[in-house]
Design an enzyme around this catalytic site. Structure first.
Site, PDB file in Angstrom:
ATOM      1  N   GLU A 193      65.578  49.681  96.138  1.00 33.65           N
ATOM      2  CA  GLU A 193      66.875  49.236  96.552  1.00 33.65           C
ATOM      3  C   GLU A 193      66.764  47.745  96.686  1.00 33.65           C
ATOM      4  O   GLU A 193      65.779  47.049  96.961  1.00 33.65           O
ATOM      5  CB  GLU A 193      67.089  49.576  98.041  1.00 33.65           C
ATOM      6  CG  GLU A 193      68.077  48.696  98.980  1.00 33.65           C
ATOM      7  CD  GLU A 193      69.756  48.932  98.534  1.00 33.65           C
ATOM      8  OE1 GLU A 193      70.101  50.113  98.232  1.00 33.65           O
ATOM      9  OE2 GLU A 193      70.282  47.606  97.958  1.00 33.65           O
ATOM     10  N   THR A 261      72.590  54.126  93.124  1.00 29.45           N
ATOM     11  CA  THR A 261      73.205  52.908  93.062  1.00 29.45           C
ATOM     12  C   THR A 261      75.069  53.112  92.819  1.00 29.45           C
ATOM     13  O   THR A 261      75.111  53.990  92.378  1.00 29.45           O
ATOM     14  CB  THR A 261      72.975  52.093  91.856  1.00 29.45           C
ATOM     15  OG1 THR A 261      73.103  52.680  90.730  1.00 29.45           O
ATOM     16  CG2 THR A 261      71.131  51.725  92.093  1.00 29.45           C
ATOM     17  N   HIS A 264      79.160  53.484  89.625  1.00 35.19           N
ATOM     18  CA  HIS A 264      80.494  53.704  89.284  1.00 35.19           C
ATOM     19  C   HIS A 264      81.318  52.454  89.118  1.00 35.19           C
ATOM     20  O   HIS A 264      82.463  52.656  88.497  1.00 35.19           O
ATOM     21  CB  HIS A 264      81.296  54.720  90.201  1.00 35.19           C
ATOM     22  CG  HIS A 264      81.437  54.374  91.610  1.00 35.19           C
ATOM     23  ND1 HIS A 264      80.558  54.152  92.592  1.00 35.19           N
ATOM     24  CD2 HIS A 264      82.626  53.691  91.955  1.00 35.19           C
ATOM     25  CE1 HIS A 264      80.996  53.515  93.806  1.00 35.19           C
ATOM     26  NE2 HIS A 264      82.425  53.215  93.415  1.00 35.19           N
ATOM     27  N   TYR A 270      76.714  47.458  91.187  1.00 32.08           N
ATOM     28  CA  TYR A 270      75.666  47.223  90.670  1.00 32.08           C
ATOM     29  C   TYR A 270      75.060  45.815  90.358  1.00 32.08           C
ATOM     30  O   TYR A 270      75.740  45.142  89.740  1.00 32.08           O
ATOM     31  CB  TYR A 270      75.603  48.020  89.041  1.00 32.08           C
ATOM     32  CG  TYR A 270      74.220  48.330  88.496  1.00 32.08           C
ATOM     33  CD1 TYR A 270      73.738  49.856  89.125  1.00 32.08           C
ATOM     34  CD2 TYR A 270      73.613  47.352  87.723  1.00 32.08           C
ATOM     35  CE1 TYR A 270      72.408  49.858  88.513  1.00 32.08           C
ATOM     36  CE2 TYR A 270      72.495  47.902  87.483  1.00 32.08           C
ATOM     37  CZ  TYR A 270      71.669  49.074  87.488  1.00 32.08           C
ATOM     38  OH  TYR A 270      70.481  49.291  87.023  1.00 32.08           O
ATOM     39  N   CYS A 407      78.097  70.835 107.894  1.00 31.66           N
ATOM     40  CA  CYS A 407      77.304  71.968 107.359  1.00 31.66           C
ATOM     41  C   CYS A 407      78.217  72.566 106.362  1.00 31.66           C
ATOM     42  O   CYS A 407      79.431  72.580 106.519  1.00 31.66           O
ATOM     43  CB  CYS A 407      76.994  72.917 108.523  1.00 31.66           C
ATOM     44  SG  CYS A 407      78.158  73.616 109.262  1.00 31.66           S
TER      45      CYS A 407
HETATM   46  P1  NAD Z   1      76.864  51.761  98.496  1.00 28.28           P
HETATM   47  O1  NAD Z   1      77.496  50.799  97.624  1.00 28.28           O
HETATM   48  O2  NAD Z   1      77.043  51.772  99.805  1.00 28.28           O
HETATM   49  O3  NAD Z   1      75.274  51.486  98.138  1.00 28.28           O
HETATM   50  C1  NAD Z   1      74.959  51.428  96.615  1.00 28.28           C
HETATM   51  C2  NAD Z   1      73.314  50.814  96.821  1.00 28.28           C
HETATM   52  O4  NAD Z   1      73.105  50.421  95.422  1.00 28.28           O
HETATM   53  C3  NAD Z   1      73.525  49.373  97.623  1.00 28.28           C
HETATM   54  O5  NAD Z   1      72.688  49.340  98.508  1.00 28.28           O
HETATM   55  C4  NAD Z   1      73.202  48.280  96.389  1.00 28.28           C
HETATM   56  O6  NAD Z   1      72.329  46.999  97.110  1.00 28.28           O
HETATM   57  C5  NAD Z   1      72.192  49.223  95.692  1.00 28.28           C
HETATM   58  N1  NAD Z   1      71.857  48.537  94.128  1.00 28.28           N
HETATM   59  C6  NAD Z   1      72.836  48.321  93.451  1.00 28.28           C
HETATM   60  N2  NAD Z   1      72.351  47.907  92.280  1.00 28.28           N
HETATM   61  C7  NAD Z   1      71.274  48.051  92.197  1.00 28.28           C
HETATM   62  C8  NAD Z   1      70.147  47.954  91.407  1.00 28.28           C
HETATM   63  N3  NAD Z   1      70.214  47.343  90.272  1.00 28.28           N
HETATM   64  N4  NAD Z   1      68.928  48.246  91.912  1.00 28.28           N
HETATM   65  C9  NAD Z   1      68.557  48.817  92.997  1.00 28.28           C
HETATM   66  N5  NAD Z   1      69.582  49.057  94.000  1.00 28.28           N
HETATM   67  C10 NAD Z   1      70.942  48.646  93.622  1.00 28.28           C
HETATM   68  O7  NAD Z   1      77.390  53.068  97.879  1.00 28.28           O
HETATM   69  P2  NAD Z   1      76.959  54.652  98.258  1.00 28.28           P
HETATM   70  O8  NAD Z   1      77.981  55.151  99.346  1.00 28.28           O
HETATM   71  O9  NAD Z   1      75.534  54.666  98.745  1.00 28.28           O
HETATM   72  O10 NAD Z   1      77.219  55.643  96.923  1.00 28.28           O
HETATM   73  C11 NAD Z   1      76.264  55.381  95.967  1.00 28.28           C
HETATM   74  C12 NAD Z   1      76.842  56.266  94.577  1.00 28.28           C
HETATM   75  O11 NAD Z   1      76.759  57.553  94.935  1.00 28.28           O
HETATM   76  C13 NAD Z   1      78.220  55.711  94.402  1.00 28.28           C
HETATM   77  O12 NAD Z   1      78.422  55.474  92.990  1.00 28.28           O
HETATM   78  C14 NAD Z   1      78.847  56.768  95.079  1.00 28.28           C
HETATM   79  O13 NAD Z   1      80.288  57.058  94.402  1.00 28.28           O
HETATM   80  C15 NAD Z   1      78.207  58.080  94.378  1.00 28.28           C
HETATM   81  N6  NAD Z   1      78.428  59.220  95.356  1.00 28.28           N
HETATM   82  C16 NAD Z   1      77.510  60.267  95.329  1.00 28.28           C
HETATM   83  C17 NAD Z   1      77.657  61.412  96.049  1.00 28.28           C
HETATM   84  C18 NAD Z   1      77.008  62.507  95.931  1.00 28.28           C
HETATM   85  O14 NAD Z   1      77.179  63.656  96.600  1.00 28.28           O
HETATM   86  N7  NAD Z   1      76.004  62.697  95.027  1.00 28.28           N
HETATM   87  C19 NAD Z   1      78.618  61.424  97.086  1.00 28.28           C
HETATM   88  C20 NAD Z   1      79.361  60.087  97.379  1.00 28.28           C
HETATM   89  C21 NAD Z   1      79.058  59.006  96.519  1.00 28.28           C
END
Ligand code: NAD
Length: 552
Positions: A193, A261, A264, A270, A407
């Site tokens: 992170e 990260t 999207h 990012y 759940c």
């Molecule tokens: P967020 O924006 O709250 O957190 C993203 C994190 O990534 C931040 O803390 C940021 O500092 C970190 N980051 C950015 N660039 C980075 C890098 N190069 N190296 C290391 N860290 C980096 O987003 P979130 O709510 O945690 O969602 C994360 C992603 O997962 C989004 O794209 C979201 O759409 C997707 N998502 C996935 C699911 C799932 O079920 N898999 C569900 C919802 C969202």
């Protein structure tokens, strides 16, 4: 327009300021989405997922609040991308609020056009549960993440992650659930992170065990815990694109790799390699197009490293942030060589109408949630994974904002639970009504070719009709607030999805509405997957007598 920074907190207690509990429920969930314990950047109205917001700006927020305070039990408020735009007389069984977020005509459905509109104050990014007011903090994704890793463990590692190391990145609103989900499955995880405050937040809420700024230290801890068969989560401060390459060069065996990260959103989600948080903020403001070029090329490096881990034998999967698409657009032809998590681990659950069912206690009293925990165990005594989850959640999940629970429940189960909750409210066994909803990442509510509908059996990945039908039928069935969104977790142009929330206030009318909407909503998941040719969905449709005219 006001630029003043504000702080709001989840409202608790039995005194209401609206004309009914249904409107009060909307109000409390809006406040809850922006509570500093819940939201990632509440002062900017950002709840989670890059720039996923709860209201367009603070003026719109105030107007939503005052409109809810005067909204009658037979009126419906309309929200256009975080701004209240009309109130119409409808009827008591109709939704109190209908929302549409970030929806653009397909030819214009890209980030560039969205940012232009956003800057002019004409739009906001609604993400999924941010703009539809049913975000419940990191717990909201915890069980889904836990289920995904459990399913991965079952498929590849003898049902447990004990003795494995997972490498991931992103400890934001959703990604912050990863460390706890892996340790709950017995494994070791290193989560990279770039923002120290995000690591701090996960340590405070006990989603993460420890942190370091040294790659060597993180690897040493991880290898030792793996050898001892202990579960351990490590936050590693750094930029994933760079750190992953460094880890590859150290030849340590990594078993599982994924990423959360906010890939999207290349402009806001990012951080490019070589930029500190401050430098990246500056560049973003001064030269957004250079920023996007740099972050996209960093993501290409990130995905190239993930592909190398896969070649080295790791199980690698995309966790729903569209990072493969960005890398592919950057010329990484093999970007889609690793699968998305839905086709790999989740689709069989979607075929049963299963998905992330959740509820929140409007009283604000944790005891109301513990009562519902007891209820769910009574209703589904033979569902061992569910009971294990509830016990674990009680021990390990600290509530953020209004106490809540999540759940995964399927068709038939959701309505059973919803009606039983309504009875508890009616009998006065709970202090106040309960809000029942779900993530948009559900079985019948999303069209998202790089995520929920990736590699559908009949090739219907990009068909958006299903998400529209989900919102329409849930409105007809009488949910309390229904939303339709574009973009969500994979970004502009890549998904359409719908949200559903219903209030159990103990009345007979709520009973009727819950009976309908908690049937239509998961029912859409079965219809969608049966139509796409999944045998499991067809079988369940027959078993449950779901009326699908051309089933055979
Ligand atoms: P967020 O924006 O709250 O957190 C993203 C994190 O990534 C931040 O803390 C940021 O500092 C970190 N980051 C950015 N660039 C980075 C890098 N190069 N190296 C290391 N860290 C980096 O987003 P979130 O709510 O945690 O969602 C994360 C992603 O997962 C989004 O794209 C979201 O759409 C997707 N998502 C996935 C699911 C799932 O079920 N898999 C569900 C919802 C969202």
């Amino acid at each position: 327009m006001t630029t003043e920074k504000r702080e709001v907190h989840a409202k608790k207690g039995l005194e209401i300021e609206c004309k009914g509990w249904e409107q009060e429920a909307v109000l409390r969930m809006l406040y809850n989405n922006l509570d500093p314990e819940v939201a990632e950047k509440p002062e900017e109205l950002v709840v989670y997922g890059g720039i996923g917001k709860a209201a367009r700006n603070w003026e719109a927020f105030d107007s939503i609040v005052s409109t809810l305070q005067r909204l009658e039990n037979n009126e419906t408020m309309l929200i256009q991308s975080g701004k209240p735009v009309a109130v119409f007389k409808t009827h008591e069984a109709a939704p109190r609020v209908l929302l549409s977020n970030s929806v653009l005509v397909p030819k214009w459905a890209n980030w560039e056009h969205f940012h232009e509109l956003d800057q002019q104050g004409l739009m906001m990014y609604g993400q999924m549960t941010a703009g539809s007011w049913i975000y419940i903090g990191t717990q909201g994704i915890l069980q889904g993440t836990y289920e995904t890793f459990a399913s991965l463990a079952e498929k590849h590692f003898d049902k447990s992650l004990q003795g494995t190391i997972t490498l991931t990145a992103g400890l934001g609103g959703m990604g912050g659930a990863q460390p706890l989900a892996v340790t709950m499955n017995g494994g070791v995880v290193i989560a990279v992170e770039v923002d120290p405050s995000r690591i701090e937040k996960r340590l405070q809420t006990k989603y993460l065990d420890k942190m370091t700024t040294s790659i060597d230290e993180a690897l040493a801890w991880a290898v030792e815990a793996k050898q001892q068969g202990e579960a351990l989560s490590i936050g590693l401060l750094g930029n994933a694109a760079e750190v992953h390459e460094d880890i590859l060069s150290r030849n340590v065996n990594i078993d599982i790799v994924t990423d959360q990260t906010s890939a999207h959103d290349p402009l806001n989600g990012y951080i490019p390699v070589g930029y500190s948080l401050n430098e990246s903020n500056q560049l973003r403001n001064q030269d957004p197009s250079t920023y996007v070029t740099l972050s996209s090329s960093s993501m290409a490096r990130h995905v190239t490293a993930m592909l190398q881990f896969q070649k080295n034998g790791a199980i690698v999967f995309d966790y729903g942030n569209n990072i493969r698409q960005v890398a592919k657009d950057e010329g990484i032809e093999q970007a889609f060589d690793f699968p998305g998590f839905v086709p790999a681990y989740i689709r069989p659950l979607f075929c049963e109408g299963k998905g992330p069912f959740r509820w929140a206690a409007l009283s604000g009293d944790p005891e109301d949630i513990y009562q519902t925990d007891r209820l769910i165990k009574e209703l589904f005594p033979k569902n061992e994974p569910l009971i294990r989850w509830i016990d674990m959640a009680q021990k390990k999940v600290s509530f953020q904002g209004l106490p809540s629970r999540i759940c995964w429940l399927g068709y038939g189960e959701r309505v059973k639970m919803g009606l039983a909750i309504n009875e508890l409210v009616k009998n006065g066994e709970l202090k106040a009504p309960i809000v029942i909803g779900r993530d948009h990442l559900d079985c019948g509510s999303v069209a998202s070719p790089n995520r929920e509908t990736e590699s559908m059996k009949d090739g219907s990945d990009a068909v958006g009709d299903w998400a529209v039908l989900n919102a329409l039928i849930n409105t007809a069935a009488g949910g309390s607030w229904i939303s339709f969104h574009h973009g969500g977790g994979v970004g502009m142009g890549y998904s359409l999805h719908a949200g559903m929330v219903a209030v159990a206030d103990g009345t007979d009318l709520a009973k009727e509405r819950l009976q309908r909407v908690l049937t239509t909503d998961p029912g859409m998941g079965i219809a969608r997957h049966a139509d796409a040719g999944y045998d499991k969905a067809k079988e369940i449709a027959k078993q449950k007598n779901i009326d699908i005219p051309m089933l055979d």
